[in-house]
Design an enzyme around this catalytic site. Structure first.
Site, PDB file in Angstrom:
ATOM      1  N   GLN A 151      18.764  -3.054   2.802  1.00  0.00           N
ATOM      2  CA  GLN A 151      18.283  -3.211   4.269  1.00  0.00           C
ATOM      3  C   GLN A 151      17.401  -3.608   3.993  1.00  0.00           C
ATOM      4  OE1 GLN A 151      18.943  -1.846   7.206  1.00  0.00           O
ATOM      5  NE2 GLN A 151      21.222  -1.073   6.621  1.00  0.00           N
TER       6      GLN A 151
ATOM      7  N   GLU B 155       9.911  -6.985   3.525  1.00  0.00           N
ATOM      8  CA  GLU B 155      10.818  -8.309   3.889  1.00  0.00           C
ATOM      9  C   GLU B 155      10.705  -8.121   1.567  1.00  0.00           C
ATOM     10  OE1 GLU B 155      11.788 -10.229   7.421  1.00  0.00           O
ATOM     11  OE2 GLU B 155       9.469 -10.896   5.829  1.00  0.00           O
ATOM     12  N   ASN B 156      11.868  -8.798   1.253  1.00  0.00           N
ATOM     13  CA  ASN B 156      11.796  -8.809   0.265  1.00  0.00           C
ATOM     14  C   ASN B 156      11.889  -8.200  -1.254  1.00  0.00           C
ATOM     15  OD1 ASN B 156      13.024 -11.207   1.219  1.00  0.00           O
ATOM     16  ND2 ASN B 156      11.454 -12.183   1.561  1.00  0.00           N
ATOM     17  N   ARG B 157      11.081  -6.974  -0.498  1.00  0.00           N
ATOM     18  CA  ARG B 157      11.090  -5.473  -1.226  1.00  0.00           C
ATOM     19  C   ARG B 157       9.843  -5.671  -1.911  1.00  0.00           C
ATOM     20  NH1 ARG B 157      15.112  -3.928   0.929  1.00  0.00           N
ATOM     21  NH2 ARG B 157      16.721  -3.101  -0.007  1.00  0.00           N
ATOM     22  N   LEU B 158       9.003  -6.732  -0.672  1.00  0.00           N
ATOM     23  CA  LEU B 158       6.940  -6.797  -0.914  1.00  0.00           C
ATOM     24  C   LEU B 158       6.278  -5.877  -0.845  1.00  0.00           C
ATOM     25  CD1 LEU B 158       6.174 -10.842  -2.242  1.00  0.00           C
ATOM     26  CD2 LEU B 158       6.808  -8.905  -3.950  1.00  0.00           C
TER      27      LEU B 158
END
Length: 228
Positions: A22, A204-207
């Site tokens: 996700q 977003e982008n696992r950041l």
């Protein structure tokens, strides 16, 4: 022919957890957004979880404990009160979690608000609530829940469901609806006084944004940002 011979191959394949992804939100959590204390910040997020998040039981939290030998266990418990003194839940004092806390009062709480891409992680020390506070809360519980606190020898091994249902039926006959149920002496609350409280916002982008309050020696709080 067996019934399961008709099951399609696609239906028989288990989902692949590695392929489940996700994308989280673009907006995040900045230091300037935080309240002065973690409890005030928690109150803000809890209000949003309860009203905007459409969460089932937003007060559900994972309570993790460890016994004297360091063996960890976790379970989901419902938060029943919070203020500047800590986070309160109730349980049977003979349960595994209560026995763990008697040996090692260090505890972690996790609020998994997945639909909002948020988590709150609390670490601290748990202490029993006073009997007056416990009794006041017990009186607010539904009648059936009051009886259940007596019927269940929480965390103990039982032979089957029938014995539990029988114990409850006997209690229901002894204390019918409308009659006061005494507070079990083996049942009560724990208040977790926080040492750290982390607010995790999925990005977003696992950041992800991870901002953690840490208690200071003078009782104040400092905020630190953790790398995702």
């Amino acid at each position: 022919m067996r019934q399961d011979d008709h099951v399609k191959d696609a239906d028989a394949v288990s989902p692949d957890p590695a392929s489940m992804r996700q994308q989280y939100r673009a907006e995040g959590l900045a230091e300037s957004d935080l309240a002065a204390s973690p409890v005030e910040q928690f109150a803000r997020w809890f209000q949003q979880a309860a009203t905007e998040g459409r969460l089932f039981e937003p007060n559900a939290m994972v309570v993790s404990t460890a016994d004297a030998e360091g063996r960890v266990s976790s379970r989901t418990v419902l938060l029943k009160h919070f203020d500047e003194q800590g986070f309160v839940f109730y349980t049977n004092y003979d349960s595994r979690k209560a026995r763990d806390l008697a040996e090692n009062p260090q505890v972690a709480l996790l609020f998994p608000w997945h639909p909002m891409a948020r988590q709150v992680i609390v670490t601290g020390v748990a202490r029993r609530t006073g009997r007056d506070e416990t009794a006041a809360y017990f009186r607010t519980r539904p009648h059936g829940s009051q009886l259940g606190a007596w019927a269940s020898e929480q965390s103990s091994v039982i032979a089957g469901r029938a014995g539990l249902d029988s114990a409850y039926a006997e209690l229901a006959a002894r204390y019918p609806e409308g009659e006061q149920v005494p507070v079990p002496p083996h049942w009560g609350g724990f208040r977790v006084a926080p040492r750290t409280v982390e607010f995790w916002q999925g990005r977003e982008n696992r950041l992800h944004d991870r901002l953690r309050y840490v208690v200071e020696a003078d009782g104040g709080w400092r905020v630190e940002r953790l790398s995702p």
